[in-house]
Scaffold this motif. Sequence first.
Motif, mmCIF file in Angstrom:
data_model
loop_
_atom_site.group_PDB
_atom_site.id
_atom_site.type_symbol
_atom_site.label_atom_id
_atom_site.label_comp_id
_atom_site.label_asym_id
_atom_site.label_seq_id
_atom_site.Cartn_x
_atom_site.Cartn_y
_atom_site.Cartn_z
ATOM 1 N N ASN A 97 4.237 5.555 -5.589
ATOM 2 C CA ASN A 97 4.340 5.518 -7.051
ATOM 3 C C ASN A 97 3.231 6.296 -7.743
ATOM 4 O O ASN A 97 3.369 6.638 -8.926
ATOM 5 C CB ASN A 97 4.387 4.062 -7.532
ATOM 6 C CG ASN A 97 5.672 3.380 -7.127
ATOM 7 O OD1 ASN A 97 6.723 3.999 -7.033
ATOM 8 N ND2 ASN A 97 5.600 2.083 -6.843
ATOM 9 N N SER A 98 2.133 6.567 -7.056
ATOM 10 C CA SER A 98 1.044 7.340 -7.660
ATOM 11 C C SER A 98 1.292 8.838 -7.545
ATOM 12 O O SER A 98 0.580 9.645 -8.091
ATOM 13 C CB SER A 98 -0.287 6.994 -6.997
ATOM 14 O OG SER A 98 -0.365 7.526 -5.686
ATOM 15 N N TYR A 99 2.326 9.214 -6.834
ATOM 16 C CA TYR A 99 2.640 10.606 -6.554
ATOM 17 C C TYR A 99 3.358 11.257 -7.689
ATOM 18 O O TYR A 99 4.140 10.875 -8.379
ATOM 19 C CB TYR A 99 3.446 10.672 -5.250
ATOM 20 C CG TYR A 99 3.836 12.050 -4.800
ATOM 21 C CD1 TYR A 99 2.890 13.052 -4.699
ATOM 22 C CD2 TYR A 99 5.148 12.332 -4.461
ATOM 23 C CE1 TYR A 99 3.248 14.311 -4.262
ATOM 24 C CE2 TYR A 99 5.508 13.587 -4.017
ATOM 25 C CZ TYR A 99 4.555 14.576 -3.920
ATOM 26 O OH TYR A 99 4.904 15.811 -3.492
ATOM 27 N N ASN A 123 0.826 -1.211 0.000
ATOM 28 C CA ASN A 123 0.000 0.000 0.000
ATOM 29 C C ASN A 123 0.864 1.267 0.000
ATOM 30 O O ASN A 123 0.547 2.238 -0.680
ATOM 31 C CB ASN A 123 -0.964 0.011 1.181
ATOM 32 C CG ASN A 123 -2.008 -1.071 1.063
ATOM 33 O OD1 ASN A 123 -2.322 -1.545 -0.027
ATOM 34 N ND2 ASN A 123 -2.550 -1.492 2.187
ATOM 35 N N GLU A 178 2.328 1.722 -3.503
ATOM 36 C CA GLU A 178 1.296 2.186 -4.427
ATOM 37 C C GLU A 178 1.081 3.689 -4.286
ATOM 38 O O GLU A 178 0.974 4.415 -5.287
ATOM 39 C CB GLU A 178 -0.023 1.445 -4.187
ATOM 40 C CG GLU A 178 -0.032 0.043 -4.729
ATOM 41 C CD GLU A 178 -1.315 -0.725 -4.404
ATOM 42 O OE1 GLU A 178 -2.259 -0.126 -3.812
ATOM 43 O OE2 GLU A 178 -1.373 -1.915 -4.721
ATOM 44 N N GLU A 179 1.026 4.169 -3.056
ATOM 45 C CA GLU A 179 0.846 5.603 -2.820
ATOM 46 C C GLU A 179 2.070 6.387 -3.288
ATOM 47 O O GLU A 179 1.941 7.440 -3.907
ATOM 48 C CB GLU A 179 0.570 5.894 -1.341
ATOM 49 C CG GLU A 179 -0.789 5.442 -0.881
ATOM 50 C CD GLU A 179 -1.929 6.084 -1.648
ATOM 51 O OE1 GLU A 179 -1.850 7.291 -1.980
ATOM 52 O OE2 GLU A 179 -2.906 5.380 -1.945
#
Length: 139
Positions: free
Chosen positions: A137-139, A131, A134-135
């Motif tokens: 890499n989404s930034y 998790n 994922e956060e």
Amino acid sequence: QDYFIVDLPPGTGDIHITLVQKVLISGAIIISTPQDISLIDAKKAIALFSKTNTKILGIIENMSYFECSNCGEKHKIFSNGGVEKITKSENIPYLGSIPLIKEIMECADNGTPYVSQSPEGRNIFGEVVKNMLEELNSY
């Protein structure tokens, strides 16, 4: 890919502010127990990182429950739902929970990663790390 993680205790925020002023930070992760006093510190950290425009990747709930070794029942001995309320009110991702497990403490005291000693540990910490990444890499 390498990651450098700094564990900062709750406090005045002086260290946190100095760090964000001196180092390029990809994101902050807030860790709280379900207890009200810990949630107050978590809210202060959220406010501090928000003021410094530091992305908050999410919140991890530590000591979220105790699982009885005799009956397997999960007991929420420190309260329940506080971290999830913060994630909803602050629109911050909930990264996962770490239970209160004696073996985690024992492994920490021995310098042995709990995940290397326990399939359950790999699942618990693996989910939180997944998790977090994922956060990040989404930034």
